[in-house]
Motif scaffolding. Structure first.
Motif, mmCIF file in Angstrom:
data_model
loop_
_atom_site.group_PDB
_atom_site.id
_atom_site.type_symbol
_atom_site.label_atom_id
_atom_site.label_comp_id
_atom_site.label_asym_id
_atom_site.label_seq_id
_atom_site.Cartn_x
_atom_site.Cartn_y
_atom_site.Cartn_z
ATOM 1 N N GLU A 18 0.841 -1.190 0.000
ATOM 2 C CA GLU A 18 0.000 0.000 0.000
ATOM 3 C C GLU A 18 0.882 1.248 0.000
ATOM 4 O O GLU A 18 1.646 1.471 0.939
ATOM 5 C CB GLU A 18 -0.891 0.017 1.235
ATOM 6 C CG GLU A 18 -1.863 -1.142 1.299
ATOM 7 C CD GLU A 18 -2.561 -1.214 2.628
ATOM 8 O OE1 GLU A 18 -3.645 -0.621 2.748
ATOM 9 O OE2 GLU A 18 -1.989 -1.844 3.543
ATOM 10 N N GLU A 19 0.764 2.042 -1.049
ATOM 11 C CA GLU A 19 1.510 3.292 -1.134
ATOM 12 C C GLU A 19 0.895 4.298 -0.173
ATOM 13 O O GLU A 19 -0.311 4.554 -0.211
ATOM 14 C CB GLU A 19 1.466 3.816 -2.563
ATOM 15 C CG GLU A 19 2.345 5.011 -2.780
ATOM 16 C CD GLU A 19 2.370 5.439 -4.228
ATOM 17 O OE1 GLU A 19 1.754 6.479 -4.541
ATOM 18 O OE2 GLU A 19 2.985 4.717 -5.046
ATOM 19 N N ARG A 22 3.838 9.612 -1.954
ATOM 20 C CA ARG A 22 4.709 9.628 -3.138
ATOM 21 C C ARG A 22 5.105 11.069 -3.415
ATOM 22 O O ARG A 22 4.287 11.972 -3.398
ATOM 23 C CB ARG A 22 4.001 9.052 -4.352
ATOM 24 C CG ARG A 22 4.861 9.126 -5.624
ATOM 25 C CD ARG A 22 4.148 8.563 -6.837
ATOM 26 N NE ARG A 22 4.086 7.121 -6.786
ATOM 27 C CZ ARG A 22 5.039 6.306 -7.223
ATOM 28 N NH1 ARG A 22 6.147 6.804 -7.721
ATOM 29 N NH2 ARG A 22 4.876 5.004 -7.157
ATOM 30 N N THR A 27 9.119 7.406 -2.286
ATOM 31 C CA THR A 27 7.836 6.719 -2.124
ATOM 32 C C THR A 27 7.891 5.963 -0.802
ATOM 33 O O THR A 27 8.884 5.300 -0.505
ATOM 34 C CB THR A 27 7.580 5.721 -3.275
ATOM 35 O OG1 THR A 27 7.632 6.420 -4.513
ATOM 36 C CG2 THR A 27 6.245 5.024 -3.129
ATOM 37 N N GLU A 29 5.788 3.136 1.518
ATOM 38 C CA GLU A 29 4.707 2.165 1.448
ATOM 39 C C GLU A 29 4.677 1.280 2.683
ATOM 40 O O GLU A 29 5.690 1.102 3.351
ATOM 41 C CB GLU A 29 4.797 1.309 0.184
ATOM 42 C CG GLU A 29 6.004 0.436 0.079
ATOM 43 C CD GLU A 29 6.077 -0.335 -1.230
ATOM 44 O OE1 GLU A 29 5.139 -0.311 -2.031
ATOM 45 O OE2 GLU A 29 7.109 -0.976 -1.447
#
Length: 104
Positions: A18-19, A22, A27, A29
């Motif tokens: 699951e990001e 960003r 990024t 996660e």
């Protein structure tokens, strides 16, 4: 507001990525594993650095050169860009919650 430990299902047929955030060069996660590993063939070969932190559970990251690193709650690891690796083991009895930061 959100909580990294909320929304974790009891059954995970597949590892969950699951990001969370960003940006241009980063990024973040959340990864949740329960007995999941990387595919037996092939290695992750990522173009960005990855810093991983285990928040809950346990896992083992294996590198192509034979090094293996066991991680538990609070343990973190920097994986340099293009250092070939895979997840060799995660605890099958509890969710392993990883925080992964990918950056240039």
């Amino acid at each position: 507001m959100a909580n990294l430990f909320q929304g974790i299902p009891d059954r995970l047929p597949e590892e969950r990525f699951e990001e969370l955030v960003r940006g241009d060069s980063v990024t973040v996660e959340r990864i949740v594993s329960r007995g999941h590993t990387s595919p037996e063939t092939g290695w992750y070969d990522q173009p960005r650095h990855e810093w991983v932190l285990v928040l809950r559970g346990r896992g083992v990251v294996a590198f192509e050169d034979g090094e293996e690193v066991s991680l538990g709650p609070g343990d973190h690891l920097l994986i340099s860009a293009h250092r070939r690796h895979r997840v060799a083991w995660t605890d099958p009895d509890e969710a392993t919650v990883w925080l992964a930061v990918h950056y240039d």
